[in-house]
Design an enzyme around this catalytic site. Sequence first.
Site, PDB file in Angstrom:
ATOM      1  CE  LYS A   1      58.032  37.999 -32.391  1.00 49.84           C
ATOM      2  NZ  LYS A   1      56.791  36.942 -32.084  1.00 49.84           N
TER       3      LYS A   1
HETATM    4  P1  NAD Z   1      52.264  44.412 -25.403  1.00 50.76           P
HETATM    5  O1  NAD Z   1      53.466  45.600 -25.626  1.00 50.76           O
HETATM    6  O2  NAD Z   1      50.952  44.802 -25.804  1.00 50.76           O
HETATM    7  O3  NAD Z   1      52.284  44.258 -23.826  1.00 50.76           O
HETATM    8  C1  NAD Z   1      53.419  43.838 -22.950  1.00 50.76           C
HETATM    9  C2  NAD Z   1      53.012  44.193 -21.405  1.00 50.76           C
HETATM   10  O4  NAD Z   1      53.952  43.909 -20.722  1.00 50.76           O
HETATM   11  C3  NAD Z   1      52.899  45.670 -21.145  1.00 50.76           C
HETATM   12  O5  NAD Z   1      51.723  45.826 -20.241  1.00 50.76           O
HETATM   13  C4  NAD Z   1      53.973  46.007 -20.194  1.00 50.76           C
HETATM   14  O6  NAD Z   1      54.060  47.088 -19.567  1.00 50.76           O
HETATM   15  C5  NAD Z   1      54.641  44.890 -19.677  1.00 50.76           C
HETATM   16  N1  NAD Z   1      55.829  44.775 -19.125  1.00 50.76           N
HETATM   17  C6  NAD Z   1      56.889  45.152 -19.794  1.00 50.76           C
HETATM   18  N2  NAD Z   1      57.793  44.771 -18.696  1.00 50.76           N
HETATM   19  C7  NAD Z   1      57.288  44.323 -17.714  1.00 50.76           C
HETATM   20  C8  NAD Z   1      57.703  43.973 -16.532  1.00 50.76           C
HETATM   21  N3  NAD Z   1      59.330  43.889 -16.450  1.00 50.76           N
HETATM   22  N4  NAD Z   1      57.046  43.643 -15.754  1.00 50.76           N
HETATM   23  C9  NAD Z   1      55.894  43.336 -15.953  1.00 50.76           C
HETATM   24  N5  NAD Z   1      55.362  43.667 -16.914  1.00 50.76           N
HETATM   25  C10 NAD Z   1      55.882  44.147 -18.079  1.00 50.76           C
HETATM   26  O7  NAD Z   1      52.850  43.140 -25.727  1.00 50.76           O
HETATM   27  P2  NAD Z   1      51.922  41.919 -26.110  1.00 50.76           P
HETATM   28  O8  NAD Z   1      51.700  41.891 -27.669  1.00 50.76           O
HETATM   29  O9  NAD Z   1      51.028  41.696 -25.183  1.00 50.76           O
HETATM   30  O10 NAD Z   1      53.163  40.679 -25.842  1.00 50.76           O
HETATM   31  C11 NAD Z   1      53.478  40.135 -24.762  1.00 50.76           C
HETATM   32  C12 NAD Z   1      54.150  38.806 -24.678  1.00 50.76           C
HETATM   33  O11 NAD Z   1      53.143  37.742 -25.641  1.00 50.76           O
HETATM   34  C13 NAD Z   1      55.589  38.919 -25.817  1.00 50.76           C
HETATM   35  O12 NAD Z   1      56.241  38.007 -25.252  1.00 50.76           O
HETATM   36  C14 NAD Z   1      54.924  38.615 -27.041  1.00 50.76           C
HETATM   37  O13 NAD Z   1      56.135  38.079 -27.885  1.00 50.76           O
HETATM   38  C15 NAD Z   1      53.917  37.555 -26.801  1.00 50.76           C
HETATM   39  N6  NAD Z   1      53.133  37.153 -27.656  1.00 50.76           N
HETATM   40  C16 NAD Z   1      52.075  38.335 -28.160  1.00 50.76           C
HETATM   41  C17 NAD Z   1      51.093  37.861 -29.228  1.00 50.76           C
HETATM   42  C18 NAD Z   1      50.297  38.927 -29.778  1.00 50.76           C
HETATM   43  O14 NAD Z   1      49.392  38.458 -30.444  1.00 50.76           O
HETATM   44  N7  NAD Z   1      50.411  40.325 -29.423  1.00 50.76           N
HETATM   45  C19 NAD Z   1      51.012  36.511 -29.820  1.00 50.76           C
HETATM   46  C20 NAD Z   1      51.777  35.524 -29.258  1.00 50.76           C
HETATM   47  C21 NAD Z   1      52.739  35.936 -28.173  1.00 50.76           C
END
Ligand code: NAD
Length: 419
Positions: A107
């Site tokens: 990461k």
């Molecule tokens: P992203 O940046 O695309 O989206 C994050 C979202 O969370 C945004 O809509 C943001 O506004 C929201 N957010 C932030 N703070 C918040 C709060 N206090 N309350 C509510 N919403 C809030 O990120 P992502 O890629 O969708 O990742 C989200 C999660 O999923 C993370 O934990 C990441 O590690 C995990 N993840 C992502 C992927 C991927 O392929 N993108 C894969 C596995 C896991």
Amino acid sequence: MTVYAGPVFAMAANQFNVIANHLEIPLDERARLLMPKRAVTVSCPIHRDDGTVAVFEGYRVQHHLTMGPTKGGTRFSPSVDIGEVAALAIWMSWKCALVGLPYGGAKGGINVDPSKISPRELEVLSRRYMQEMIPFVGPHTDVMAPDMGTNEQVMAWFMDTYSMYQGRTVTEIVTGKPVASGGTLGRREATGRGVAHLAKRVLKELSISLNNATAVIQGFGNVGSYAALQLHHCGLKVIAVSDHTGALHHADGLDIPALMRHADAHGSIAGFSNELHFDPEEILTLACDVLVPAAMERVIDAKVADNLKCRVLAEGANGPTTPDADLVLEKRQDEIFLIPDILCNSGGVVVSYFEWVQDLQQLFWEEEEVTQREYHILDRAFDQMVARSKADKISHRTAAMAIGVEKVRAAKKTRGLFP
Ligand code: NAD
């Protein structure tokens, strides 16, 4: 004491100790499995738009190199520190092993609030970060992907920067790229689709009809929005969503395709409707069939876990549930079916793996093939987790992590300890 000390690393270590106790792993073998192999901190200076120079701190942690290259996302967020990145790298290792990918976990991240820098600053910061990482990464060493605060565009800049230094195009250095730059069809949707696929599968097993079911989604970024869209297409009513700007609620179901168009155009759900506002603090404890935390870590503590009113908890985010909350969920396992993060959101890394394989071979697949292969891998891991949970009378999280830890341990054992 370790350089990684902090609440997120403590959580990853705590979870590992539960698994190590369950698997009766000797004490002198534990640190070798848990502690990251390599960690690097870099400073990334950039010219700000106002002509001043700002320095941002960047990190990359490679957890283990036992089974192949490391793989993991890059997070741009003001909460990022080396301990959080290390914990996320460790979770990636168990996740990759659980679903059978030939990777260790990694990461990375930059301590920056991407909403507070301009598009030009974001590009130069992304490029500088990748340039600083060149000695530590490579298509057969460590392959990056998007995470919170990064997206396909950032991956394209990473790939371009690495390629310019190599003097040739190296698409396989990152995954989650735009399709136009060597990305795969189905990657953008992969994590959310995987979350929805597994949630749907559990609803069917619980005999809950999809058309009468409701879903609530915290976070409307890559994972949350595509999970919401897929659940919406399957007939569920998505009654509430939230992001960093607030929350929306509609008992008859929100218009998710319209909300996605709005969020794409404006960068958040703010301004979508003046009538549907809702207290974001209450989103996790709304009554629903499927709850998808898809924002950040440690949002479900013991108190929230006690108050959850969902039938299925589908963990889209990494580490949304604290170890204290896990104890509550274990007591409530007949009421709440947990799909733990390392399985639930693994569709992202599974399709990233497909992207890497396609880039290495320069042979690209149809989207249908990508998605069917993704679901096949998720279903296989789901069956293994449920079978293990029943056989050993352990929680789904313990079962999923035990399978992952066991595979890494077996690989380390057969390779031996060098020299
Ligand atoms: P992203 O940046 O695309 O989206 C994050 C979202 O969370 C945004 O809509 C943001 O506004 C929201 N957010 C932030 N703070 C918040 C709060 N206090 N309350 C509510 N919403 C809030 O990120 P992502 O890629 O969708 O990742 C989200 C999660 O999923 C993370 O934990 C990441 O590690 C995990 N993840 C992502 C992927 C991927 O392929 N993108 C894969 C596995 C896991």
